[in-house]
Design an enzyme around this catalytic site. Structure first.
Site, PDB file in Angstrom:
ATOM      1  N   ASP A 156      10.702 -74.667  60.508  1.00  0.00           N
ATOM      2  CA  ASP A 156       9.238 -74.636  60.613  1.00  0.00           C
ATOM      3  C   ASP A 156       8.427 -75.297  59.872  1.00  0.00           C
ATOM      4  O   ASP A 156       8.946 -76.138  58.629  1.00  0.00           O
ATOM      5  CB  ASP A 156       8.706 -73.367  60.655  1.00  0.00           C
ATOM      6  N   ASN A 171       7.428 -58.509  58.664  1.00  0.00           N
ATOM      7  CA  ASN A 171       7.198 -57.850  59.924  1.00  0.00           C
ATOM      8  C   ASN A 171       8.349 -58.517  60.691  1.00  0.00           C
ATOM      9  O   ASN A 171       8.194 -58.202  62.143  1.00  0.00           O
ATOM     10  CB  ASN A 171       5.847 -58.635  60.314  1.00  0.00           C
ATOM     11  N   HIS A 222       9.822 -61.477  61.343  1.00  0.00           N
ATOM     12  CA  HIS A 222       9.742 -62.763  62.028  1.00  0.00           C
ATOM     13  C   HIS A 222      11.019 -63.666  61.578  1.00  0.00           C
ATOM     14  O   HIS A 222      11.321 -63.472  60.617  1.00  0.00           O
ATOM     15  CB  HIS A 222       8.460 -63.636  61.832  1.00  0.00           C
ATOM     16  N   GLU A 254       6.619 -64.791  65.391  1.00  0.00           N
ATOM     17  CA  GLU A 254       5.643 -63.536  64.956  1.00  0.00           C
ATOM     18  C   GLU A 254       6.274 -62.449  65.978  1.00  0.00           C
ATOM     19  O   GLU A 254       6.562 -62.860  67.047  1.00  0.00           O
ATOM     20  CB  GLU A 254       4.382 -63.829  64.883  1.00  0.00           C
TER      21      GLU A 254
HETATM   22  C1  GLP Z   1       8.168 -67.560  56.053  1.00  0.00           C
HETATM   23  C2  GLP Z   1       9.126 -68.665  56.670  1.00  0.00           C
HETATM   24  C3  GLP Z   1      10.372 -67.889  57.170  1.00  0.00           C
HETATM   25  C4  GLP Z   1      10.834 -67.179  56.006  1.00  0.00           C
HETATM   26  C5  GLP Z   1       9.871 -65.963  55.740  1.00  0.00           C
HETATM   27  C6  GLP Z   1      10.457 -65.123  54.789  1.00  0.00           C
HETATM   28  O1  GLP Z   1       6.906 -67.572  56.448  1.00  0.00           O
HETATM   29  N1  GLP Z   1       8.429 -69.304  57.864  1.00  0.00           N
HETATM   30  O2  GLP Z   1      11.168 -69.068  57.525  1.00  0.00           O
HETATM   31  O3  GLP Z   1      12.232 -66.857  56.500  1.00  0.00           O
HETATM   32  O4  GLP Z   1       8.811 -66.495  55.644  1.00  0.00           O
HETATM   33  O5  GLP Z   1      10.326 -65.653  53.327  1.00  0.00           O
HETATM   34  P1  GLP Z   1      10.740 -65.414  52.013  1.00  0.00           P
HETATM   35  O6  GLP Z   1      12.292 -65.813  51.957  1.00  0.00           O
HETATM   36  O7  GLP Z   1       9.728 -65.825  50.969  1.00  0.00           O
HETATM   37  O8  GLP Z   1      10.604 -63.769  51.840  1.00  0.00           O
END
Ligand code: GLP
Length: 250
Positions: free
Chosen positions: A74, A145, A147, A152
């Site tokens: 993404d 959440n 995702h 989402e």
């Molecule tokens: C972001 C990304 C995800 C990631 C998630 C968790 O928004 N789009 O791909 O897995 O949040 O992030 P973190 O690893 O900093 O907790």
């Protein structure tokens, strides 16, 4: 046959990251022995940083990425490559600038595609994955959440790469990095759940107490769009790599 994701609880985030790096390095070496490229799906966020550090270390010990093709999950829409918060910058500083990957083999969704071109851009991203032979191993994190990528709550399992709106929990979680919630981009391009489920193997990293509840929900049998990570229960080869804290409710 689909089966509920396996999970491994490691003594630390570093141990979990090392185990996944070892799996990736074995995959790269075995595909190289067959003279075939390895196609990796990659994630951003705090969680995979130690994985990338370990892959860099393995590269310094001789692991080559010249036969590796990558597709990132993404990217925020409207955040240019130069922006320190872009996933482009993240990937280059943590991994790509420090290994011997061929730049043409790196794919990260383009953040500056005009809105009228977004749909065709997303379908061309999908085509590139297909042309590369599909994703051998996908690395995922998980949002608080539930995702995966930027799929989402409410995401459909039928949708491939697309432009999407960020959820309020995701915006809050990104607020600090962007200097306040109002500065966080509202939209992103993301591989869809369909794209992710198309990977031959899926690995999900989750660390820390803050992820314990959502990891438990993701693995609790029953698929719901409200927790997109539960879609992984319909995949045939998914493993969660957890530290003690993230696995505390299992
Ligand atoms: C972001 C990304 C995800 C990631 C998630 C968790 O928004 N789009 O791909 O897995 O949040 O992030 P973190 O690893 O900093 O907790």
């Amino acid at each position: 046959m689909p089966k509920v994701p396996a999970f491994h609880i490691f003594p630390s985030a570093k141990a979990a990251s090392t185990a996944l790096a070892d799996e990736i390095s074995q995959l790269i070496r075995s595909r190289e022995a067959e003279e075939r490229p390895t196609v990796l799906g990659l994630a951003t966020g705090n969680t995979p940083i130690q994985l990338y550090a370990e892959l860099v270390r393995l590269h310094e010990e001789g692991l080559s990425f010249r036969n590796v093709v990558t597709f990132n999950l993404d990217e925020y829409i409207g955040v240019s490559r130069e922006n320190p918060e872009s996933y482009w910058q993240f990937m280059h500083s943590h991994l790509f600038n420090r290994i011997d990957i061929v730049p043409e083999n790196i794919h990260i969704p383009e953040s500056t595609v005009l809105s009228e071109n977004l749909e065709s851009y997303c379908s061309s991203y999908e085509d590139q994955i297909t042309e590369a032979g599909g994703i051998d191993l996908q690395v995922l994190g998980i949002g608080r959440n539930g995702h995966i990528g930027f799929n989402e709550p409410g995401a459909s399992p039928e949708v491939a790469t697309h432009a999407t709106e960020l959820n309020s929990v995701t915006i809050d979680d990104a607020a600090q990095a962007f200097g306040g919630a109002t500065q966080v981009p509202r939209r992103a391009i993301t591989m869809g759940v369909k794209t992710i489920l198309g990977a031959r193997r899926i690995t999900l990293l989750a660390f820390g107490t803050g992820k314990a509840g959502i990891v438990e929900r993701a693995l609790n049998p029953g698929i719901t769009a409200e927790v997109p990570a539960t879609y992984l229960q319909s995949h045939h080869d998914t493993t969660f790599f957890l530290d003690q804290e993230a696995g505390a409710q299992l």
